[in-house]
Design a protein around this motif. Structure first.
Motif, PDB file in Angstrom:
ATOM      1  N   VAL A 126       0.819  -1.223   0.000  1.00  0.00           N
ATOM      2  CA  VAL A 126       0.000   0.000   0.000  1.00  0.00           C
ATOM      3  C   VAL A 126       0.845   1.262   0.000  1.00  0.00           C
ATOM      4  CG1 VAL A 126      -1.894  -1.181   1.153  1.00  0.00           C
ATOM      5  CG2 VAL A 126      -0.216   0.102   2.525  1.00  0.00           C
ATOM      6  N   GLY A 127       2.133   1.156   0.333  1.00  0.00           N
ATOM      7  CA  GLY A 127       2.987   2.333   0.408  1.00  0.00           C
ATOM      8  C   GLY A 127       2.788   3.098   1.697  1.00  0.00           C
ATOM      9  N   SER A 128       3.074   4.391   1.648  1.00  0.00           N
ATOM     10  CA  SER A 128       2.934   5.243   2.838  1.00  0.00           C
ATOM     11  C   SER A 128       1.463   5.505   3.160  1.00  0.00           C
ATOM     12  CB  SER A 128       3.657   6.571   2.605  1.00  0.00           C
ATOM     13  OG  SER A 128       5.032   6.349   2.365  1.00  0.00           O
ATOM     14  N   LEU A 129       1.225   5.895   4.414  1.00  0.00           N
ATOM     15  CA  LEU A 129      -0.129   6.222   4.859  1.00  0.00           C
ATOM     16  C   LEU A 129      -0.242   7.697   5.185  1.00  0.00           C
ATOM     17  CD1 LEU A 129      -0.893   3.257   7.301  1.00  0.00           C
ATOM     18  CD2 LEU A 129      -1.657   3.509   4.936  1.00  0.00           C
ATOM     19  N   SER A 130      -1.403   8.250   4.891  1.00  0.00           N
ATOM     20  CA  SER A 130      -1.685   9.624   5.315  1.00  0.00           C
ATOM     21  C   SER A 130      -2.108   9.598   6.787  1.00  0.00           C
ATOM     22  CB  SER A 130      -2.806  10.220   4.461  1.00  0.00           C
ATOM     23  OG  SER A 130      -4.034   9.562   4.734  1.00  0.00           O
ATOM     24  N   THR A 131      -2.277  10.760   7.362  1.00  0.00           N
ATOM     25  CA  THR A 131      -2.681  10.819   8.774  1.00  0.00           C
ATOM     26  C   THR A 131      -4.099  10.289   8.981  1.00  0.00           C
ATOM     27  OG1 THR A 131      -3.363  13.115   8.441  1.00  0.00           O
ATOM     28  CG2 THR A 131      -1.139  12.737   9.326  1.00  0.00           C
ATOM     29  N   ASN A 132      -4.882  10.211   7.894  1.00  0.00           N
ATOM     30  CA  ASN A 132      -6.223   9.622   8.004  1.00  0.00           C
ATOM     31  C   ASN A 132      -6.293   8.263   7.287  1.00  0.00           C
ATOM     32  OD1 ASN A 132      -5.949  10.753   5.478  1.00  0.00           O
ATOM     33  ND2 ASN A 132      -8.041  11.546   5.378  1.00  0.00           N
ATOM     34  N   ASN A 133      -5.111   7.606   7.216  1.00  0.00           N
ATOM     35  CA  ASN A 133      -5.002   6.223   6.741  1.00  0.00           C
ATOM     36  C   ASN A 133      -5.391   6.002   5.280  1.00  0.00           C
ATOM     37  OD1 ASN A 133      -4.035   5.120   9.219  1.00  0.00           O
ATOM     38  ND2 ASN A 133      -6.122   5.200  10.037  1.00  0.00           N
ATOM     39  N   LYS A 134      -5.091   6.968   4.433  1.00  0.00           N
ATOM     40  CA  LYS A 134      -5.236   6.790   2.992  1.00  0.00           C
ATOM     41  C   LYS A 134      -3.925   6.220   2.443  1.00  0.00           C
ATOM     42  CE  LYS A 134      -9.390   8.547   2.830  1.00  0.00           C
ATOM     43  NZ  LYS A 134     -10.568   7.707   2.548  1.00  0.00           N
ATOM     44  N   GLU A 136      -0.848   5.427  -0.169  1.00  0.00           N
ATOM     45  CA  GLU A 136      -0.022   6.041  -1.226  1.00  0.00           C
ATOM     46  C   GLU A 136      -0.329   5.437  -2.594  1.00  0.00           C
ATOM     47  OE1 GLU A 136       4.727   6.471  -2.465  1.00  0.00           O
ATOM     48  OE2 GLU A 136       4.143   5.380  -0.642  1.00  0.00           O
ATOM     49  N   LYS A 137      -0.528   4.131  -2.668  1.00  0.00           N
ATOM     50  CA  LYS A 137      -0.724   3.433  -3.934  1.00  0.00           C
ATOM     51  C   LYS A 137      -1.897   4.015  -4.736  1.00  0.00           C
ATOM     52  CE  LYS A 137      -3.908  -0.157  -2.240  1.00  0.00           C
ATOM     53  NZ  LYS A 137      -4.247  -1.587  -2.258  1.00  0.00           N
ATOM     54  N   THR A 138      -2.900   4.528  -4.037  1.00  0.00           N
ATOM     55  CA  THR A 138      -4.081   5.084  -4.710  1.00  0.00           C
ATOM     56  C   THR A 138      -3.714   6.319  -5.502  1.00  0.00           C
ATOM     57  OG1 THR A 138      -5.506   4.287  -2.927  1.00  0.00           O
ATOM     58  CG2 THR A 138      -6.399   6.030  -4.342  1.00  0.00           C
ATOM     59  N   TYR A 139      -2.896   7.171  -4.922  1.00  0.00           N
ATOM     60  CA  TYR A 139      -2.597   8.471  -5.529  1.00  0.00           C
ATOM     61  C   TYR A 139      -1.466   8.384  -6.550  1.00  0.00           C
ATOM     62  CZ  TYR A 139      -5.700   9.674  -1.795  1.00  0.00           C
ATOM     63  OH  TYR A 139      -6.807   9.704  -0.975  1.00  0.00           O
ATOM     64  N   THR A 140      -0.581   7.410  -6.398  1.00  0.00           N
ATOM     65  CA  THR A 140       0.438   7.229  -7.436  1.00  0.00           C
ATOM     66  C   THR A 140      -0.215   6.772  -8.740  1.00  0.00           C
ATOM     67  OG1 THR A 140       0.901   4.953  -6.722  1.00  0.00           O
ATOM     68  CG2 THR A 140       2.289   6.694  -5.806  1.00  0.00           C
ATOM     69  N   LEU A 141      -1.228   5.916  -8.636  1.00  0.00           N
ATOM     70  CA  LEU A 141      -1.926   5.446  -9.836  1.00  0.00           C
ATOM     71  C   LEU A 141      -2.733   6.575 -10.475  1.00  0.00           C
ATOM     72  CD1 LEU A 141      -2.590   3.126 -11.729  1.00  0.00           C
ATOM     73  CD2 LEU A 141      -4.451   2.456 -10.185  1.00  0.00           C
ATOM     74  N   GLN A 142      -3.417   7.359  -9.652  1.00  0.00           N
ATOM     75  CA  GLN A 142      -4.157   8.508 -10.180  1.00  0.00           C
ATOM     76  C   GLN A 142      -3.235   9.437 -10.959  1.00  0.00           C
ATOM     77  OE1 GLN A 142      -6.142  10.558  -6.990  1.00  0.00           O
ATOM     78  NE2 GLN A 142      -7.623   8.925  -6.611  1.00  0.00           N
ATOM     79  N   LEU A 143      -2.109   9.757 -10.343  1.00  0.00           N
ATOM     80  CA  LEU A 143      -1.172  10.692 -10.953  1.00  0.00           C
ATOM     81  C   LEU A 143      -0.575  10.123 -12.240  1.00  0.00           C
ATOM     82  CD1 LEU A 143       0.493  13.265 -10.989  1.00  0.00           C
ATOM     83  CD2 LEU A 143       2.088  12.186  -9.382  1.00  0.00           C
ATOM     84  N   PHE A 262      -0.803  16.536   2.002  1.00  0.00           N
ATOM     85  CA  PHE A 262      -1.811  15.585   1.548  1.00  0.00           C
ATOM     86  C   PHE A 262      -3.021  16.286   0.925  1.00  0.00           C
ATOM     87  CE2 PHE A 262      -5.374  12.565   2.247  1.00  0.00           C
ATOM     88  CZ  PHE A 262      -4.927  11.581   1.368  1.00  0.00           C
ATOM     89  N   LYS A 263      -3.318  17.477   1.379  1.00  0.00           N
ATOM     90  CA  LYS A 263      -4.393  18.257   0.746  1.00  0.00           C
ATOM     91  C   LYS A 263      -4.090  18.465  -0.728  1.00  0.00           C
ATOM     92  CE  LYS A 263      -5.947  20.849   4.822  1.00  0.00           C
ATOM     93  NZ  LYS A 263      -6.013  22.192   5.461  1.00  0.00           N
ATOM     94  N   SER A 264      -2.818  18.731  -1.015  1.00  0.00           N
ATOM     95  CA  SER A 264      -2.406  18.897  -2.411  1.00  0.00           C
ATOM     96  C   SER A 264      -2.399  17.564  -3.140  1.00  0.00           C
ATOM     97  CB  SER A 264      -1.016  19.537  -2.486  1.00  0.00           C
ATOM     98  OG  SER A 264      -1.027  20.856  -1.992  1.00  0.00           O
ATOM     99  N   ILE A 265      -1.806  16.559  -2.525  1.00  0.00           N
ATOM    100  CA  ILE A 265      -1.649  15.247  -3.163  1.00  0.00           C
ATOM    101  C   ILE A 265      -2.970  14.695  -3.685  1.00  0.00           C
ATOM    102  CG2 ILE A 265      -1.160  12.806  -2.651  1.00  0.00           C
ATOM    103  CD1 ILE A 265       1.101  13.854  -0.777  1.00  0.00           C
ATOM    104  N   LYS A 266      -4.025  14.842  -2.907  1.00  0.00           N
ATOM    105  CA  LYS A 266      -5.310  14.244  -3.289  1.00  0.00           C
ATOM    106  C   LYS A 266      -6.128  15.136  -4.225  1.00  0.00           C
ATOM    107  CE  LYS A 266      -7.893  15.957   0.744  1.00  0.00           C
ATOM    108  NZ  LYS A 266      -8.687  15.565   1.934  1.00  0.00           N
TER     109      LYS A 266
END
Length: 294
Positions: A126-134, A136-143, A262-266
């Protein structure tokens, strides 16, 4: 005369089966030859395609193909076609552009480039986690998908190490670029700090300095004007770029466990800024490579 006709009839009656087989086989062979010859023909669908002396975007250009030209394909290799024109001259052209029907605003070296994009992590990783447990793998694919769209709009041949949420074993990732004879490799990640909210910013990493990786990282980083701290270009000992023989970079595009980052990342707008900057950085890299070669 009647005897001749009678003799011919007897001969046909005796040999009609093998004769029919021969005729059918001959017809099949002729039809197959016509089909194969047709398959080796192609018509240029978009104008101003560069014809090069050898395969590859770094090879010297020799001419420009016009829309509607009829070409004979002599050889296919690594996504490139060796072709013969109607005037009997030959050269190499990017095969994916020959089959492209959607017009390009401009055909550039980027259009002739094969690029592997690697959305970091995936599946059980899953990669790294955000402070609200999102994840990393989700956002790398989006990007990566946004970047792929921008590159394809400019004509580039894009290959993804993954298109879905699946695990790709780390050791296999560099082989994707090498097996597809890619011109470059870009891996997308989001960083993490030991303590939440203790770090911010984005970094462009390279491992090999003399194969174009450093220059590629530098050109991409120069175009990434993002609302986070630009931490510049750094050496990074990451397997996906270390074990890669093609120019390869790894982009850490913010910290997952920083609330501000993370606000930017998502956000779509942040990802779009990266996606639009990367083709410009690649184009600048390719232009510099061409200038250096001359």
């Amino acid at each position: 005369m009647k005897d001749l006709i009678q003799l011919l009839r007897q001969w046909l009656m005796k040999f009609w089966v093998p004769l029919t087989i021969v005729i059918v086989m001959l017809g099949t062979a002729i039809s197959l030859t016509v089909v194969l010859l047709h398959k080796q023909q192609v018509t240029v669908q978009i104008p101003n395609l560069t014809l090069r002396k050898q395969k590859g975007v770094q090879s010297a250009p020799v001419s420009v193909l016009k829309k509607g030209e009829h070409l004979q394909i002599l050889k296919k290799s690594e996504g490139w076609y060796q072709i013969r024109r109607e005037d009997e001259s030959t050269g190499w052209v990017a095969g994916w552009l020959l089959h492209r029907q959607k017009p390009l605003k401009t055909v550039t070296p980027l259009s002739e480039t094969t690029i592997v994009l690697d959305p970091g992590h995936g599946g059980s990783d899953v990669g790294s986690l955000s402070t609200n447990n999102k994840y990393e793998k989700t956002y790398t694919l989006q990007l990566a998908k946004r970047v792929a769209k921008q590159l394809r709009q400019r004509g580039a041949r894009v290959i993804m190490t993954r298109n879905t949420d699946k695990l790709v074993y780390l050791a296999k990732i560099p082989k994707v670029a090498e097996d597809n004879h890619a011109d470059m490799f870009i891996s997308f990640h989001f960083d993490s700090s030991p303590e939440p909210n203790s770090a911010t910013g984005y970094t462009s990493y390279y491992y090999h300095k003399n194969n174009g990786s450093y220059d590629l990282a530098s050109n991409i980083n120069a175009e990434l004007s993002l609302p986070l701290v630009n931490k510049g270009v750094e050496y990074g000992d990451f397997l996906v770029i270390r074990d890669n023989s093609v120019p390869a970079v790894l982009l850490e595009n913010g910290y997952m466990n920083s609330k501000d980052d993370f606000k930017s990342i998502k956000s779509k707008s942040y990802q779009d800024k990266i996606a639009k900057a990367i083709p410009v950085g690649i184009q600048n890299y390719l232009s510099n490579q061409t200038t250096t070669a001359q």
